[in-house]
Design a protein around this motif. Structure first.
Motif, PDB file in Angstrom:
ATOM      1  N   PHE A  85       0.564  -0.982  -0.080  1.00 43.92           N
ATOM      2  CA  PHE A  85      -0.223  -0.036   0.075  1.00 43.92           C
ATOM      3  C   PHE A  85       0.979   1.296  -0.203  1.00 43.92           C
ATOM      4  CE2 PHE A  85      -3.489  -3.219   2.705  1.00 43.92           C
ATOM      5  CZ  PHE A  85      -3.499  -3.008   1.459  1.00 43.92           C
ATOM      6  N   THR A  86       0.607   1.941  -1.008  1.00 51.76           N
ATOM      7  CA  THR A  86       0.784   3.111  -0.351  1.00 51.76           C
ATOM      8  C   THR A  86       0.266   4.910  -0.732  1.00 51.76           C
ATOM      9  OG1 THR A  86       0.510   3.709  -3.304  1.00 51.76           O
ATOM     10  CG2 THR A  86       2.875   3.020  -2.504  1.00 51.76           C
ATOM     11  N   LYS A  87      -0.764   4.374  -0.576  1.00 53.01           N
ATOM     12  CA  LYS A  87      -2.073   5.509  -0.144  1.00 53.01           C
ATOM     13  C   LYS A  87      -3.044   4.519   0.703  1.00 53.01           C
ATOM     14  CE  LYS A  87      -3.894  10.123  -1.363  1.00 53.01           C
ATOM     15  NZ  LYS A  87      -4.326  11.127  -1.980  1.00 53.01           N
ATOM     16  N   VAL A  88      -3.669   4.897   2.056  1.00 52.50           N
ATOM     17  CA  VAL A  88      -5.025   4.384   2.448  1.00 52.50           C
ATOM     18  C   VAL A  88      -5.518   5.027   2.828  1.00 52.50           C
ATOM     19  CG1 VAL A  88      -5.824   2.323   3.444  1.00 52.50           C
ATOM     20  CG2 VAL A  88      -4.401   1.744   1.830  1.00 52.50           C
ATOM     21  N   ASP A  89      -6.955   5.513   2.732  1.00 54.71           N
ATOM     22  CA  ASP A  89      -6.602   6.164   3.766  1.00 54.71           C
ATOM     23  C   ASP A  89      -7.686   6.177   5.280  1.00 54.71           C
ATOM     24  OD1 ASP A  89     -10.365   5.340   4.765  1.00 54.71           O
ATOM     25  OD2 ASP A  89      -9.887   5.797   2.807  1.00 54.71           O
ATOM     26  N   SER A  90      -7.470   6.779   6.497  1.00 57.26           N
ATOM     27  CA  SER A  90      -7.448   6.500   7.572  1.00 57.26           C
ATOM     28  C   SER A  90      -8.352   4.981   8.381  1.00 57.26           C
ATOM     29  CB  SER A  90      -7.465   7.782   8.594  1.00 57.26           C
ATOM     30  OG  SER A  90      -8.279   8.020   8.403  1.00 57.26           O
ATOM     31  N   THR A  91      -9.471   5.211   7.649  1.00 58.22           N
ATOM     32  CA  THR A  91     -10.805   4.824   8.012  1.00 58.22           C
ATOM     33  C   THR A  91     -10.154   3.662   7.671  1.00 58.22           C
ATOM     34  OG1 THR A  91     -12.528   6.198   8.063  1.00 58.22           O
ATOM     35  CG2 THR A  91     -13.503   4.390   8.026  1.00 58.22           C
ATOM     36  N   SER A  92      -9.996   3.288   6.146  1.00 60.35           N
ATOM     37  CA  SER A  92      -9.723   1.682   5.524  1.00 60.35           C
ATOM     38  C   SER A  92      -8.538   1.018   6.190  1.00 60.35           C
ATOM     39  CB  SER A  92      -9.153   1.604   4.261  1.00 60.35           C
ATOM     40  OG  SER A  92     -10.402   2.298   3.653  1.00 60.35           O
ATOM     41  N   GLN A  93      -7.167   2.331   6.611  1.00 57.58           N
ATOM     42  CA  GLN A  93      -6.483   1.231   7.389  1.00 57.58           C
ATOM     43  C   GLN A  93      -7.044   0.723   8.670  1.00 57.58           C
ATOM     44  OE1 GLN A  93      -2.914   1.521   6.202  1.00 57.58           O
ATOM     45  NE2 GLN A  93      -3.069   0.108   7.439  1.00 57.58           N
ATOM     46  N   ALA A  94      -7.435   1.490   9.388  1.00 55.64           N
ATOM     47  CA  ALA A  94      -7.741   1.544  11.042  1.00 55.64           C
ATOM     48  C   ALA A  94      -8.599   0.275  10.777  1.00 55.64           C
ATOM     49  CB  ALA A  94      -8.337   2.397  11.746  1.00 55.64           C
ATOM     50  N   ALA A  95      -9.313   0.235   9.921  1.00 53.58           N
ATOM     51  CA  ALA A  95     -10.151  -1.539   9.358  1.00 53.58           C
ATOM     52  C   ALA A  95      -9.584  -2.065   9.253  1.00 53.58           C
ATOM     53  CB  ALA A  95     -11.391  -1.216   7.985  1.00 53.58           C
ATOM     54  N   ILE A  96      -8.974  -2.420   8.494  1.00 49.25           N
ATOM     55  CA  ILE A  96      -7.251  -3.656   7.950  1.00 49.25           C
ATOM     56  C   ILE A  96      -6.518  -3.647   9.606  1.00 49.25           C
ATOM     57  CG2 ILE A  96      -5.396  -3.714   6.854  1.00 49.25           C
ATOM     58  CD1 ILE A  96      -6.290  -2.366   4.821  1.00 49.25           C
ATOM     59  N   ASP A  97      -6.522  -2.896   9.637  1.00 47.64           N
ATOM     60  CA  ASP A  97      -4.952  -2.783  11.615  1.00 47.64           C
ATOM     61  C   ASP A  97      -6.721  -3.842  11.569  1.00 47.64           C
ATOM     62  OD1 ASP A  97      -3.532  -1.692   9.958  1.00 47.64           O
ATOM     63  OD2 ASP A  97      -3.584   0.709  11.333  1.00 47.64           O
ATOM     64  N   ASP A  98      -7.601  -3.695  12.378  1.00 48.36           N
ATOM     65  CA  ASP A  98      -8.504  -4.534  13.185  1.00 48.36           C
ATOM     66  C   ASP A  98      -8.704  -5.424  12.612  1.00 48.36           C
ATOM     67  OD1 ASP A  98      -8.875  -1.803  14.495  1.00 48.36           O
ATOM     68  OD2 ASP A  98     -10.831  -1.415  14.265  1.00 48.36           O
ATOM     69  N   PHE A  99      -8.786  -6.104  12.011  1.00 48.58           N
ATOM     70  CA  PHE A  99      -9.196  -7.428  10.463  1.00 48.58           C
ATOM     71  C   PHE A  99      -7.628  -8.353  11.331  1.00 48.58           C
ATOM     72  CE2 PHE A  99      -8.669 -10.381   7.554  1.00 48.58           C
ATOM     73  CZ  PHE A  99      -9.708 -10.753   7.307  1.00 48.58           C
ATOM     74  N   VAL A 100      -7.109  -7.315  11.183  1.00 49.42           N
ATOM     75  CA  VAL A 100      -5.143  -8.577  10.814  1.00 49.42           C
ATOM     76  C   VAL A 100      -5.296  -8.984  12.561  1.00 49.42           C
ATOM     77  CG1 VAL A 100      -2.409  -8.131  10.905  1.00 49.42           C
ATOM     78  CG2 VAL A 100      -4.132  -7.807   8.954  1.00 49.42           C
ATOM     79  N   GLN A 101      -5.746  -8.039  13.215  1.00 46.42           N
ATOM     80  CA  GLN A 101      -5.488  -7.796  14.571  1.00 46.42           C
ATOM     81  C   GLN A 101      -6.091  -9.313  14.838  1.00 46.42           C
ATOM     82  OE1 GLN A 101      -3.491  -6.949  16.487  1.00 46.42           O
ATOM     83  NE2 GLN A 101      -3.780  -7.037  18.620  1.00 46.42           N
ATOM     84  N   ALA A 102      -7.731  -9.064  15.011  1.00 44.06           N
ATOM     85  CA  ALA A 102      -8.008 -10.498  14.407  1.00 44.06           C
ATOM     86  C   ALA A 102      -8.003 -11.663  14.978  1.00 44.06           C
ATOM     87  CB  ALA A 102     -10.229  -9.674  14.873  1.00 44.06           C
ATOM     88  N   HIS A 103      -7.670 -11.101  13.504  1.00 44.25           N
ATOM     89  CA  HIS A 103      -7.843 -12.750  12.754  1.00 44.25           C
ATOM     90  C   HIS A 103      -6.575 -13.572  12.742  1.00 44.25           C
ATOM     91  CE1 HIS A 103     -11.342 -11.276  10.731  1.00 44.25           C
ATOM     92  NE2 HIS A 103     -11.966 -12.976  10.687  1.00 44.25           N
ATOM     93  N   PHE A 104      -5.265 -12.553  13.587  1.00 46.13           N
ATOM     94  CA  PHE A 104      -3.712 -13.152  14.040  1.00 46.13           C
ATOM     95  C   PHE A 104      -4.071 -14.181  15.472  1.00 46.13           C
ATOM     96  CE2 PHE A 104       0.259 -12.243  14.840  1.00 46.13           C
ATOM     97  CZ  PHE A 104       1.377 -13.163  14.236  1.00 46.13           C
ATOM     98  N   PHE A 105      -5.025 -13.819  15.870  1.00 47.47           N
ATOM     99  CA  PHE A 105      -5.043 -14.543  16.608  1.00 47.47           C
ATOM    100  C   PHE A 105      -5.768 -15.547  16.835  1.00 47.47           C
ATOM    101  CE2 PHE A 105      -2.519 -11.000  18.474  1.00 47.47           C
ATOM    102  CZ  PHE A 105      -1.316 -11.828  18.302  1.00 47.47           C
ATOM    103  N   SER A 106      -6.710 -15.830  16.004  1.00 45.47           N
ATOM    104  CA  SER A 106      -8.342 -16.637  15.583  1.00 45.47           C
ATOM    105  C   SER A 106      -7.164 -17.539  16.096  1.00 45.47           C
ATOM    106  CB  SER A 106      -8.743 -16.103  14.785  1.00 45.47           C
ATOM    107  OG  SER A 106      -7.943 -16.932  13.302  1.00 45.47           O
ATOM    108  N   ASN A 107      -8.186 -18.779  16.268  1.00 45.50           N
ATOM    109  CA  ASN A 107      -7.977 -19.793  16.158  1.00 45.50           C
ATOM    110  C   ASN A 107      -6.368 -20.474  17.386  1.00 45.50           C
ATOM    111  OD1 ASN A 107     -10.048 -21.015  15.052  1.00 45.50           O
ATOM    112  ND2 ASN A 107      -8.827 -20.471  12.699  1.00 45.50           N
ATOM    113  N   ARG A 108      -6.154 -19.631  17.919  1.00 46.80           N
ATOM    114  CA  ARG A 108      -5.642 -19.738  19.306  1.00 46.80           C
ATOM    115  C   ARG A 108      -5.531 -21.376  20.080  1.00 46.80           C
ATOM    116  NH1 ARG A 108      -4.168 -14.691  21.549  1.00 46.80           N
ATOM    117  NH2 ARG A 108      -5.451 -15.271  23.687  1.00 46.80           N
ATOM    118  N   LYS A 109      -4.049 -21.689  20.092  1.00 45.71           N
ATOM    119  CA  LYS A 109      -4.567 -23.185  20.955  1.00 45.71           C
ATOM    120  C   LYS A 109      -3.984 -22.508  22.299  1.00 45.71           C
ATOM    121  CE  LYS A 109      -2.336 -27.012  17.747  1.00 45.71           C
ATOM    122  NZ  LYS A 109      -0.911 -27.070  17.943  1.00 45.71           N
ATOM    123  N   ALA A 110      -4.633 -23.165  22.969  1.00 40.61           N
ATOM    124  CA  ALA A 110      -4.625 -23.164  24.517  1.00 40.61           C
ATOM    125  C   ALA A 110      -2.736 -23.451  25.294  1.00 40.61           C
ATOM    126  CB  ALA A 110      -5.560 -24.468  25.527  1.00 40.61           C
TER     127      ALA A 110
END
Length: 240
Positions: free
Chosen positions: A215-240
């Motif tokens: 990405f070279t240019k993303v508006d702040s709302t879209s960037q926040a949505a991308i960050d939230d999506f990555v954060q939420a799914h990066f730690f999904s299906n985590r092992k105990a």
């Protein structure tokens, strides 16, 4: 005469305590012509690397293996070789953001959800199997398979995404653009109310896989949505 260039055979050590995960990765890699070694425990990882280390091109590692502490196991592997191959960590086995920072200090090459769809396994690993041909993003990536439309010059094309990070994404296409090409992309994150639009440049291109965008240019709302999506799914299906 066959003029098709042969893809270099690579050897991958897949370490996970779940047979389902090991078998899926082994099958996907071997179907693509690569060699897969598997390990179930920490001692098995070290044993396999001692025996085959000089031929191993990539390690895909579960941090929660029996008889092992993930960070300590990585350090032990580094002691076995001054030229440890790239290590990709199963993201579902990471316990916290602090552990991500520790892994970054150990130069972990990337992250992959162990339950990613079979058809995405080899494309997700290819940038690490052929590192000289790809510009790899340093931030965590998560699998994402959604339609994407992109414009370059006066042409509009469509494809499917392979993965996304806060700084870019990868696309599956048999007609990738040349590195450096500038594009405008539009896609919708799962569950999002609006489409994300971004300007990007092509950082790697390979007809076996597709192409990577930074990405070279993303508006702040879209960037926040991308960050939230990555954060939420990066730690999904985590092992105990």
């Amino acid at each position: 005469m066959n003029t098709t260039a042969a893809v270099a055979l690579k050897t991958v050590l897949v370490a996970d305590d779940t047979a389902f995960v090991r078998d899926r990765f082994k099958t996907a890699l071997e179907t693509a012509g690569h060699r897969a070694l598997t390990a179930r425990t920490g001692p098995e990882v070290l044993s396999a690397f001692r025996e085959h280390g000089t031929s191993v091109d990539l390690i895909v590692l579960d941090l929660r293996l029996p008889q092992a502490n993930g960070i300590a196991l990585l350090r032990a592997l580094r002691k076995l070789s001054t030229s440890l191959p790239p290590v990709v960590v199963f993201s579902g086995t990471i316990a916290s953001a602090d552990e991500v920072r520790e892994l970054a200090a150990l130069d972990v090459a990337g992250y992959l959800n162990e339950y990613t769809a079979v058809q995405h396994i080899v494309p997700s690993l290819t940038p690490h199997l052929f590192p000289g041909e790809f510009n790899r993003r340093s931030s965590p990536r998560v699998v994402l398979g959604v339609p994407i439309a992109y414009r370059f010059a006066n042409t509009i094309a469509t494809s499917l995404t392979l993965n996304i990070s806060r700084g870019g994404l990868a696309l599956r296409t048999t007609n990738p653009l040349e590195p450096g090409a500038a594009i405008r992309a539009r896609f919708r994150l799962p569950g999002a109310a609006r489409e994300t639009e971004a300007e990007a440049r092509v950082t790697w291109s390979d007809p076996r896989v597709g192409m990577g965008l930074q990405f070279t240019k993303v508006d702040s709302t879209s960037q926040a949505a991308i960050d939230d999506f990555v954060q939420a799914h990066f730690f999904s299906n985590r092992k105990a």
